[in-house]
Design a protein around this motif. Sequence first.
Motif, short mmCIF file in Angstrom:
data_model
loop_
_atom_site.label_atom_id
_atom_site.label_comp_id
_atom_site.label_asym_id
_atom_site.label_seq_id
_atom_site.Cartn_x
_atom_site.Cartn_y
_atom_site.Cartn_z
N THR A 1 -14.80 -21.21 7.39
CA THR A 1 -14.54 -19.84 7.28
C THR A 1 -14.93 -19.39 6.02
O THR A 1 -14.80 -20.09 5.17
CB THR A 1 -13.55 -19.21 8.06
N VAL B 1 -10.90 -19.92 4.01
CA VAL B 1 -10.44 -21.72 4.23
C VAL B 1 -11.03 -22.06 5.56
O VAL B 1 -11.25 -21.46 6.24
CB VAL B 1 -8.93 -21.56 3.82
N ARG C 1 3.30 -28.72 12.21
CA ARG C 1 3.74 -27.49 12.01
C ARG C 1 4.80 -27.02 13.20
O ARG C 1 4.61 -27.34 14.28
CB ARG C 1 2.56 -26.54 12.32
N LEU D 1 -0.54 -18.60 15.92
CA LEU D 1 -1.77 -19.09 15.64
C LEU D 1 -2.72 -17.93 15.55
O LEU D 1 -2.32 -16.95 16.53
CB LEU D 1 -2.41 -20.00 16.39
N ILE D 2 -3.82 -17.60 14.78
CA ILE D 2 -4.77 -16.61 14.74
C ILE D 2 -5.87 -17.02 15.92
O ILE D 2 -6.32 -18.34 15.71
CB ILE D 2 -5.36 -16.40 13.45
N HIS E 1 -9.69 -16.84 16.81
CA HIS E 1 -10.90 -16.26 16.25
C HIS E 1 -11.92 -16.15 17.36
O HIS E 1 -11.97 -16.70 18.20
CB HIS E 1 -11.47 -17.49 15.45
N ILE F 1 -2.98 -8.03 13.73
CA ILE F 1 -1.80 -8.27 14.66
C ILE F 1 -1.69 -7.15 15.62
O ILE F 1 -1.65 -5.90 15.14
CB ILE F 1 -0.37 -8.33 13.67
N THR G 1 2.86 -9.90 20.35
CA THR G 1 1.55 -9.92 19.44
C THR G 1 0.71 -10.79 19.51
O THR G 1 1.07 -12.08 19.65
CB THR G 1 2.02 -9.30 18.23
N VAL G 2 -0.40 -10.79 19.17
CA VAL G 2 -1.20 -11.95 18.73
C VAL G 2 -2.19 -11.54 17.41
O VAL G 2 -2.57 -10.22 17.46
CB VAL G 2 -2.19 -12.09 19.81
N PRO H 1 -5.44 -22.45 12.78
CA PRO H 1 -4.72 -22.35 11.59
C PRO H 1 -5.32 -22.87 10.55
O PRO H 1 -6.36 -23.69 10.81
CB PRO H 1 -3.31 -23.02 11.76
N SER H 2 -5.00 -22.59 9.33
CA SER H 2 -5.72 -23.40 8.15
C SER H 2 -5.56 -24.94 8.35
O SER H 2 -4.54 -25.29 8.80
CB SER H 2 -4.95 -23.19 6.89
N LEU I 1 1.04 -7.92 5.99
CA LEU I 1 1.91 -9.23 5.96
C LEU I 1 1.61 -10.16 5.18
O LEU I 1 2.25 -11.09 4.88
CB LEU I 1 2.03 -9.57 7.43
N VAL J 1 5.83 -15.13 9.83
CA VAL J 1 4.38 -15.48 8.98
C VAL J 1 4.55 -16.65 8.27
O VAL J 1 5.29 -16.64 7.31
CB VAL J 1 3.94 -14.31 8.13
N GLY K 1 3.03 -18.39 6.31
CA GLY K 1 2.33 -18.50 5.17
C GLY K 1 3.49 -17.54 4.33
O GLY K 1 3.18 -17.58 3.04
O1 TXA Z 1 -8.02 -16.98 6.57
C1 TXA Z 1 -7.37 -17.47 7.65
O2 TXA Z 1 -6.76 -16.52 8.15
C2 TXA Z 1 -7.22 -18.77 8.07
C3 TXA Z 1 -8.68 -19.12 8.64
C4 TXA Z 1 -8.73 -20.38 9.18
O3 TXA Z 1 -9.01 -18.04 9.62
N1 TXA Z 1 -6.20 -18.95 8.93
C5 TXA Z 1 -4.99 -19.24 8.56
O4 TXA Z 1 -4.04 -19.51 9.78
O5 TXA Z 1 -4.72 -18.96 7.50
P1 TXA Z 1 -2.58 -20.00 9.55
O6 TXA Z 1 -2.06 -20.38 10.76
O7 TXA Z 1 -2.73 -21.13 8.53
O8 TXA Z 1 -1.89 -18.58 8.86
C6 TXA Z 1 -1.81 -17.69 9.86
C7 TXA Z 1 -0.76 -16.80 9.42
C8 TXA Z 1 0.47 -17.58 9.99
O9 TXA Z 1 1.44 -17.63 8.77
C9 TXA Z 1 1.10 -17.23 11.06
O10 TXA Z 1 2.56 -17.01 11.29
C10 TXA Z 1 0.67 -15.68 10.92
O11 TXA Z 1 -0.69 -15.90 10.54
N2 TXA Z 1 0.61 -15.00 12.41
C11 TXA Z 1 -0.41 -15.40 13.33
N3 TXA Z 1 -0.15 -14.61 14.39
C12 TXA Z 1 0.84 -13.89 14.24
C13 TXA Z 1 1.46 -12.95 14.94
N4 TXA Z 1 1.34 -12.62 16.31
N5 TXA Z 1 2.52 -12.08 14.38
C14 TXA Z 1 2.80 -12.27 13.12
N6 TXA Z 1 2.10 -13.29 12.42
C15 TXA Z 1 1.16 -14.15 13.01
#
Ligand code: TXA
Length: 316
Positions: free
Chosen positions: A18, A21, A43, A49-50, A52, A85, A102-103, A131-132, A186, A222, A224
């Motif tokens: 992407t 990352v 994990r 998870l996000i 896409h 979110i 939430t998503v 996720p990354s 966030l 979150v 991260g």
């Molecule tokens: O740039 C990015 O966002 C990359 C690329 C691949 O899209 N993805 C990414 O995903 O960084 P990940 O899973 O490494 O980090 C996503 C963060 C996580 O810390 C997760 O907890 C948070 O987003 N997250 C996802 N869904 C959430 C939700 N419903 N509420 C709060 N935090 C959320």
Amino acid sequence: MRETAAKLMSGALVAFPTETVYGLGADATNAAAVARIYKVKGRPSDHPLIVHIADLKYLDQWISDIPEYGIALARNFWPGPMTLILMRSKLARDFITGGQDTVGIRIPDNSLALGLLEAFHKLGGAGIAAPSANRFGQVSPTSAEAVKEELGDYLSDSDLVLDGGPSEVGLESTIIDCTEEQPRILRPGAITVSMIEEVIGIDVSKSVDQESDEFKQEVVRVSGSLENHYAPKAKVYLDQQPVVGSGFIALEEIETPDDVIRLAAPKTVEEFARFLYSALREGDHQNLDSIYIAQPTGDGLAIAIRDRLSRSAKGR
Ligand code: TXA
Ligand code: MG
């Protein structure tokens, strides 16, 4: 792309580039495939998870509500390095949201990613959870080689790693909570406070004040935002005089001190973000004990860089 999308449909994992990352993708409606993401990453399963998607027309099925300001953000910054979110629909199951209501949704700005997503939607897919593509707590990958280095041992023969060259942005997306009256950042990223404020006319600067305890509590879900994230094997020191034999990352204008190994000399803050993770990896390849980093000052993208670096420096 059709065959790669079909792989995803059949439950395989596909790592893809992407603009931020590399992500580790799975069909976001397939519980078994998503479970493998968690396994491959190592994990904890309550970390959401996000999802896409390729286009705004695929958004509605995932959510139950979106505020006006959320629509404005989506229209302005998607495709782009921003995750919203939103209140989830039934399609966003607990195995995606970590059991939350939430998503997280994102339309990435990368031709390979969008091609894959389009092909996936054509086959009836609703969205790709990604996720990354790094092991939990490690530095996010910004190249296909880095993905293989991180996850090669954990992926199976039916999985795939797409190569789209180095990531353009280099830092993960800005995450904006759009479930309340006011938006909240966030996770800072390339969609900056001033860009957001310009579009929605709401002051969001307070929500990125990472020094406040309030911020830390609010972003506890979150992953991260955990303190010891984005950490290479080397110990990271910020804004200190480097010792002999250590690695050094700083803007080009800052001279390399004697007897240290310059890992990156970015010309701009944008380049700093783009090369940061590969420079940290390079330090690990060279088996360095420590990496010293002169952080970029100012706001905008520099805030996102300092956010990640403060966590890298906490170590593992
Ligand atoms: O740039 C990015 O966002 C990359 C690329 C691949 O899209 N993805 C990414 O995903 O960084 P990940 O899973 O490494 O980090 C996503 C963060 C996580 O810390 C997760 O907890 C948070 O987003 N997250 C996802 N869904 C959430 C939700 N419903 N509420 C709060 N935090 C959320
Ligand atoms: Mg991550």
